[in-house]
Design an enzyme around this catalytic site. Sequence first.
Site, PDB file in Angstrom:
ATOM      1  N   GLN A 259       4.696 -33.634 -17.850  1.00 25.42           N
ATOM      2  CA  GLN A 259       4.450 -34.901 -18.445  1.00 25.42           C
ATOM      3  C   GLN A 259       6.136 -35.686 -17.897  1.00 25.42           C
ATOM      4  OE1 GLN A 259       2.243 -35.961 -20.561  1.00 25.42           O
ATOM      5  NE2 GLN A 259       1.856 -34.779 -19.899  1.00 25.42           N
ATOM      6  N   HIS A 262       4.260 -38.802 -14.815  1.00 22.64           N
ATOM      7  CA  HIS A 262       3.745 -40.011 -15.456  1.00 22.64           C
ATOM      8  C   HIS A 262       4.869 -41.115 -14.772  1.00 22.64           C
ATOM      9  CE1 HIS A 262       0.032 -38.812 -16.401  1.00 22.64           C
ATOM     10  NE2 HIS A 262       0.234 -37.843 -17.561  1.00 22.64           N
ATOM     11  N   GLU A 327       3.689 -36.401 -29.011  1.00 21.61           N
ATOM     12  CA  GLU A 327       1.695 -36.494 -28.141  1.00 21.61           C
ATOM     13  C   GLU A 327       1.118 -35.555 -28.314  1.00 21.61           C
ATOM     14  OE1 GLU A 327       1.668 -37.904 -24.899  1.00 21.61           O
ATOM     15  OE2 GLU A 327       0.006 -38.733 -24.744  1.00 21.61           O
ATOM     16  N   HIS A 328       1.932 -33.987 -27.571  1.00 23.93           N
ATOM     17  CA  HIS A 328       1.863 -32.650 -26.978  1.00 23.93           C
ATOM     18  C   HIS A 328       2.727 -31.716 -26.903  1.00 23.93           C
ATOM     19  CE1 HIS A 328       0.217 -35.615 -23.624  1.00 23.93           C
ATOM     20  NE2 HIS A 328      -0.528 -35.309 -24.195  1.00 23.93           N
ATOM     21  N   ASP A 361      -5.348 -32.324 -20.668  1.00 25.10           N
ATOM     22  CA  ASP A 361      -5.629 -33.375 -20.087  1.00 25.10           C
ATOM     23  C   ASP A 361      -7.148 -34.050 -19.161  1.00 25.10           C
ATOM     24  OD1 ASP A 361      -2.769 -34.422 -20.640  1.00 25.10           O
ATOM     25  OD2 ASP A 361      -2.131 -33.999 -18.438  1.00 25.10           O
ATOM     26  N   HIS A 420     -16.120 -63.150 -62.410  1.00 20.51           N
ATOM     27  CA  HIS A 420     -16.786 -61.073 -62.092  1.00 20.51           C
ATOM     28  C   HIS A 420     -17.054 -60.569 -63.118  1.00 20.51           C
ATOM     29  CE1 HIS A 420     -13.568 -62.534 -58.713  1.00 20.51           C
ATOM     30  NE2 HIS A 420     -13.893 -60.281 -58.351  1.00 20.51           N
TER      31      HIS A 420
END
Lengths: 429, 429
Positions: A259, A262, A327-328, A361, A420
């Site tokens: 990660q 990235h 996230e992971h 991934d 109504h």
Amino acid sequence: MAQRLDSSDSGFAAAFDAFIAKDRDGGADVSAVVRDVIADIRKDGMDALKSYTSKFDGFELGEDNLRVTAAEIDKAEAECDKDDLKALDFAAARIRAYHEKQIPSDVRYKDDDGVTLGWRWTAVDAAGLYAPGGRAAYPSSVLMNAIPAKVAGVSRLAMVTPAPGGDMNPLVLAAAKRAGIDEIYRIGGAQAVAALAYGAGPIAPVDVIVGPGNAYVAEAKRQVFGQVGIDSVAGPSEILVVSDGKSDPNWIAADLLSQAEHDPSSQSVLITDDAGFADRVEEAVRSQLAESPRREIAEAAWNDNSAIIIVSSLEEAPALVDRIAPEHLELAVDDPDALLNKVRHAGAIFLGRHAPEAIGDYVAGPDHVLPTARAARYASGLSVLDFMKRSSIIGCDETALSKLGPEAARLADAEGLPAHAKSVRVRLK
Amino acid sequence: MAQRLDSSDSGFAAAFDAFIAKDRDGGADVSAVVRDVIADIRKDGMDALKSYTSKFDGFELGEDNLRVTAAEIDKAEAECDKDDLKALDFAAARIRAYHEKQIPSDVRYKDDDGVTLGWRWTAVDAAGLYAPGGRAAYPSSVLMNAIPAKVAGVSRLAMVTPAPGGDMNPLVLAAAKRAGIDEIYRIGGAQAVAALAYGAGPIAPVDVIVGPGNAYVAEAKRQVFGQVGIDSVAGPSEILVVSDGKSDPNWIAADLLSQAEHDPSSQSVLITDDAGFADRVEEAVRSQLAESPRREIAEAAWNDNSAIIIVSSLEEAPALVDRIAPEHLELAVDDPDALLNKVRHAGAIFLGRHAPEAIGDYVAGPDHVLPTARAARYASGLSVLDFMKRSSIIGCDETALSKLGPEAARLADAEGLPAHAKSVRVRLK
């Protein structure tokens, strides 16, 4: 070096709070710039697209080269390495198989009062997919964004991707073909998002826009939300590994760096109950960094945003995991299910020592578009549901209305909405 | 008078396009004001809340009156009409029963390659609910926003509602009690949304914010999106009735006006294949307007935003319905299911002549928080899913990794992400 926190230190709670509160996103305010771009596209359409593309992507856009042709796609595919294409096919098939299980069921029933109730799911008519281009061209992202749309039944799927100098990544085009994308346009940036939302030149508007992009693309998606649906606004990637001392430090170091490579704003965190193991992982990170072709990026992410957290027992891990809401999440222990049952907030959870996040991934099947920056507290990864919507169904006959009507009319009266109430009472005997 | 369109006129396509393109939302840009309010709450917390409340709601807010006490709620409930409370109970039970059917299932399986796959749904920890106050206090909205959260399993549900002069609507408090709301705060406007998103004074931050509000509230929700999840951004209400000539014109007129009475920017549309019936409905609308206590509002909505569309055959209706993508769709015909099967975009669909939309507003069970302004093209009504999120699950053992790993590593190489590839290869024999 990554930050080191120890849950037995007196200052741990405050240090942990500060760690998760840190904004890694920079947070430059690009909203005014993006507002102007969107206004230009709405006003000048294709002309505005041409001028932004000339300025940012460095080529002259026209009706002749806006859309990528089928011949261009076939030519690009022919240029690709055959084994790469095989790997794409392998991934596409697995992604499709997983997402097919997400297709929701319709429901319809008559309840005890004789009221017909239920719901029905249908796909959106058209979806747009933003794929980053240039430096960071990810064919896997094309598969992960497009396949759920096609599985949902979206009949028109349009992809936009910036083409610096007019060029496109062949493997991205090959992935688009495999995913069944119907239209591909050589445009990027906020202007491409605006074109998808409002239409421009030959590009018809879509109903939903998904896909990752830079800060301008993210802000453009936020601003067109309401005109169209959007997936979440993606931030820098994250991994959190929970491991006892029995994992191979080299494996865990590689996961953390997968990660970190990235983006300098990525985040990698290890939680372990074994301080000696933490040292060994840190050493392995250092040695893998030394030989990494993306060392500069990964080192920045590791040194500036990452942490190793030592706990007295892995029993402490779930509460910390939920605060981070990663996230992971990798659970690199003998019995990952025991931990899984105690954790609540994570985008994707990887079970066991042989499930590195990179498997998710590319080829496992579940979507790799996942909530970042603690959004896993409330958000889910991309799914077939992002391309579908649900209509409620309500049916009454005279008898059913006679049971429900008086209570409905009473509440309408209480809310001061006489029409109504009248629409109900006019039907009651 | 509402606009009259006839599908057999030569100018129909252009007139219909113009009708659906009309922006009823005013669209004043309140974003800068809201940005300042949010910044103030983040910076000054309770002090900022106090000053905004003094300015807009006209009372002095303090730690002593910020939160509504259990005793205040009980006292308010005791003031309510017993039959109103009975109607609330009736509605709450039906809303709960419907939403319980929405609880999603978890999935877990091992595929042919031996990979463990699946997903797991969990509730968010805390949700915030905005309830409008003052003039427009709707206990039904409290039920419709809160019950799905509680059915989802949200353990902390906080409601904010503006209290002009410090006062609150007793039936709103009674509804909050029935819905199981845990905390109620006397604050409203963009400042209340900011307090829910970031916390302020004793108010802890939540994970998701739902509920209707004015333009400032809607913009505040849009701006805090990302920090928290939000439901859709609601616009003015709409109804579309498809009817043949056999419905009672008085019934259909009442249905059209039941939405028109909400707001001058509401929209009511009738599609019919019987021009004589259209005339009779129009006459009934006129006569009902004459005796309506909310005549000014309903007449503005009817005259300025509404339409009667004459078609040669109801076969033409589904395509028009999908273009309008209405919040509420009534199918007032003998065989509503035949039409239902041809329509794709609508928030809630009411089947048959005895199913007025107001039944769905109060007691049918499905949520009355629905997509407006053509958002039914891509969005769904509020549901249990808005308060839950899904974690993907991926598990591999050595054998499974040996099958998937090489293809994953190949794609990582193709994308120029060597640490991704390494994290897989380091585990392969």
